[in-house]
Design an enzyme around this catalytic site. Structure first.
Site, mmCIF file in Angstrom:
data_model
loop_
_atom_site.group_PDB
_atom_site.id
_atom_site.type_symbol
_atom_site.label_atom_id
_atom_site.label_comp_id
_atom_site.label_asym_id
_atom_site.label_seq_id
_atom_site.Cartn_x
_atom_site.Cartn_y
_atom_site.Cartn_z
ATOM 1 N N TYR A 144 0.858 -1.187 0.000
ATOM 2 C CA TYR A 144 0.000 0.000 0.000
ATOM 3 C C TYR A 144 0.891 1.232 0.000
ATOM 4 O O TYR A 144 1.838 1.315 0.783
ATOM 5 C CB TYR A 144 -0.876 -0.011 1.256
ATOM 6 C CG TYR A 144 -1.789 1.193 1.395
ATOM 7 C CD1 TYR A 144 -2.851 1.385 0.516
ATOM 8 C CD2 TYR A 144 -1.586 2.130 2.409
ATOM 9 C CE1 TYR A 144 -3.694 2.490 0.653
ATOM 10 C CE2 TYR A 144 -2.424 3.228 2.553
ATOM 11 C CZ TYR A 144 -3.478 3.402 1.663
ATOM 12 O OH TYR A 144 -4.310 4.491 1.810
ATOM 13 N N ASP A 239 9.232 2.888 -0.409
ATOM 14 C CA ASP A 239 8.190 3.520 0.385
ATOM 15 C C ASP A 239 8.462 3.171 1.842
ATOM 16 O O ASP A 239 8.116 2.084 2.313
ATOM 17 C CB ASP A 239 6.810 3.029 -0.050
ATOM 18 C CG ASP A 239 5.694 3.631 0.807
ATOM 19 O OD1 ASP A 239 6.007 4.302 1.811
ATOM 20 O OD2 ASP A 239 4.519 3.423 0.456
ATOM 21 N N LYS A 267 4.328 9.089 8.556
ATOM 22 C CA LYS A 267 4.097 8.537 9.901
ATOM 23 C C LYS A 267 5.082 9.100 10.950
ATOM 24 O O LYS A 267 4.879 10.213 11.394
ATOM 25 C CB LYS A 267 4.071 7.012 9.835
ATOM 26 C CG LYS A 267 2.921 6.554 8.911
ATOM 27 C CD LYS A 267 2.491 5.119 9.021
ATOM 28 C CE LYS A 267 1.157 4.947 8.324
ATOM 29 N NZ LYS A 267 1.168 4.153 7.109
HETATM 30 C C1 PLP Z 1 0.421 4.630 5.744
HETATM 31 C C2 PLP Z 1 1.147 4.382 4.504
HETATM 32 C C3 PLP Z 1 1.014 5.218 3.389
HETATM 33 C C4 PLP Z 1 0.004 6.325 3.330
HETATM 34 O O1 PLP Z 1 0.234 7.313 4.266
HETATM 35 P P1 PLP Z 1 -0.996 8.275 4.716
HETATM 36 O O2 PLP Z 1 -0.333 9.280 5.600
HETATM 37 O O3 PLP Z 1 -1.979 7.388 5.400
HETATM 38 O O4 PLP Z 1 -1.547 8.872 3.478
HETATM 39 C C5 PLP Z 1 1.826 4.988 2.306
HETATM 40 N N1 PLP Z 1 2.702 3.970 2.295
HETATM 41 C C6 PLP Z 1 2.855 3.143 3.341
HETATM 42 C C7 PLP Z 1 3.871 2.063 3.278
HETATM 43 C C8 PLP Z 1 2.071 3.300 4.467
HETATM 44 O O5 PLP Z 1 2.193 2.443 5.479
#
Ligand code: PLP
Length: 429
Positions: A144, A239, A267
């Site tokens: 994701y 990511d 995060k």
């Molecule tokens: C949480 C997450 C996102 C998205 O971040 P948001 O601040 O919720 O938009 C993207 N990539 C990874 C790996 C994530 O865990």
């Protein structure tokens, strides 16, 4: 536990928000039942509106490495709030946080702050395409990267939890250049490059996957991605929105010794306030406006509240021994999960990397998205509810990673370990 007030408050929320929530996984759809409504958080605990206490293993889905309402973070936010919450103009706190980030992530020669991981994802893809002048992307099933259209193909997290294989509202043309490979399977990547390598702008990956449960990279998987992309002139995007500051202070790139071309952060970098970032090679980042032709912007990007929250959080987190201690807490939790399941004769695979952990009710190893199908979701749901009722809050989905903070050592962990047998007994029936 009494949940009268939570039930009332959730009914009220349903009058305002689809499903009563502002982000889908919070709604407990996957595990059943209704969510509790939070009154406040302190250290490793959340307290709900009925006065119940929960040891929190979500920590706002990762950001709160120091636990809830850490005193110096609260103070830094309050002090900054009194001097202005957003300027829409340049200020020094942006460079202050950037300096800390680059010290830990030297691959981010230049970076840009945004307001969420989603924004980082959509921007980094546009940038990769702009720089390479190529269209196609490779992403992995179950990963994701936020909810930008182009990345909502075979996505993990809530998309997976809610069983939405394709997302309605995303035209097929928009994802027709998003190619899907299998995590931990280099052959699946090689095949895509053999077919259309000249047109692949980038491979984007969660180096340690946390959005379909926890998947750990095997052997030379990440090194292989570096080799394949380099050879084909495609960019490698890590990511690290979830893994950043979590699997190691310097993220997966430090832990596994791999230099991606571009990195997404989020995060933890905002210490509980909304922030994301992306950055990487100078020659690529210089393609961004105002230096180059790839447009990207944000009204609240780099706002001073988020900058101080991130900076204060990271400076505490990187003090000698803090990360290591939280990592040991995570390992103790995972050991406890394994032992607890074994005592009840329940097959469980549990693992952790740094302060991220995950577990599957499965008798065989889970290394890719495909393997997650073997996991017993009904057993997870029974375990989840029994633990919640006992005051321990794991993610309300069999397909999400968990997070430990520096505040969990001692009482929070001990309380959890003592209650695991209750959870596993419930999982059995
Ligand atoms: C949480 C997450 C996102 C998205 O971040 P948001 O601040 O919720 O938009 C993207 N990539 C990874 C790996 C994530 O865990």
């Amino acid at each position: 536990m009494n949940h009268t007030e939570s039930a009332k408050a959730f009914e009220r929320a349903k009058g305002f928000f689809p499903g009563g929530v502002n982000s889908p996984v919070r709604a407990f759809r996957s595990v059943g039942g209704d969510p509790f409504i939070v009154k406040y958080g302190k250290g490793p605990y959340l307290f709900d509106v009925d006065g119940n206490r929960y040891v929190d293993y979500i920590n706002s889905w990762g950001p709160l490495v120091l636990g809830h309402a850490y005193p110096s973070v609260v103070e830094a936010i309050a002090t900054q709030a009194a001097r202005g919450t957003s300027f829409g103009a340049c200020h020094e706190l942006e460079s202050d946080l950037a300096a800390v980030v680059r010290e830990l992530y030297p691959s981010l020669e230049l970076m840009r702050f945004v307001n969420s991981g989603t924004e980082a994802g959509m921007s980094v893809i546009r940038l990769a395409r702009g720089f390479t002048n190529r269209r196609k992307l490779v992403k992995f099933e179950g990963c994701y990267h936020g909810h930008a259209d182009v990345l909502l193909a075979k996505a993990g997290s809530g998309v997976l939890t809610l069983g939405l294989p394709e997302c309605s509202g995303v035209p097929s043309q928009v994802v027709s250049d998003t190619l899907i490979a299998e995590y931990n399977n280099l052959d699946s990547v090689e095949r895509l490059f053999a077919e259309c390598g000249d047109d692949i702008a980038a491979v984007i990956v969660e180096p340690v996957v946390g959005n379909c449960g926890l998947l750990v990279p095997q052997d030379d998987f990440l090194k292989g991605l570096r080799r394949i992309t380099e050879k084909a002139g495609a960019l490698l995007i890590f990511d690290e929105v979830m893994t950043g500051f979590r699997v190691a202070l310097g993220g997966a790139q430090a832990l596994y010794g791999i230099q991606p071309d571009l990195t997404m952060l989020g995060k933890v970098i905002g210490g509980g306030l909304p922030v994301g970032a992306f950055g990487g090679r100078r020659d690529i980042m210089e393609m961004l406006a105002p230096l180059g032709p790839v447009y990207q912007a944000g009204t609240l990007s780099g706002n001073p509240l988020a900058m101080v929250a991130g900076m204060t959080t990271i400076s505490e987190w990187r003090k000698p021994g803090v990360f290591e201690s939280a990592e040991r807490t995570t390992q103790s939790l995972v050991d406890g999960l394994r032992r607890g399941a074994e005592a009840e004769g329940i097959p469980l695979v549990a693992d952790s990397v740094g302060t991220m952990f995950g577990f599957f009710f499965s008798s065989t190893p889970v290394r890719s998205f495909k393997d997650t199908a073997q996991a017993d979701k009904a057993a997870f749901n029974r375990f989840f509810h029994a633990m919640l009722e006992a005051g321990v809050y794991f993610a309300p989905s069999a397909f999400e990673a968990g997070f430990v903070s520096a505040a969990h050592a001692g009482e929070g962990l001990d309380y959890t370990l003592e209650r695991l047998s209750t959870g596993f007994k419930a999982a059995k029936n």
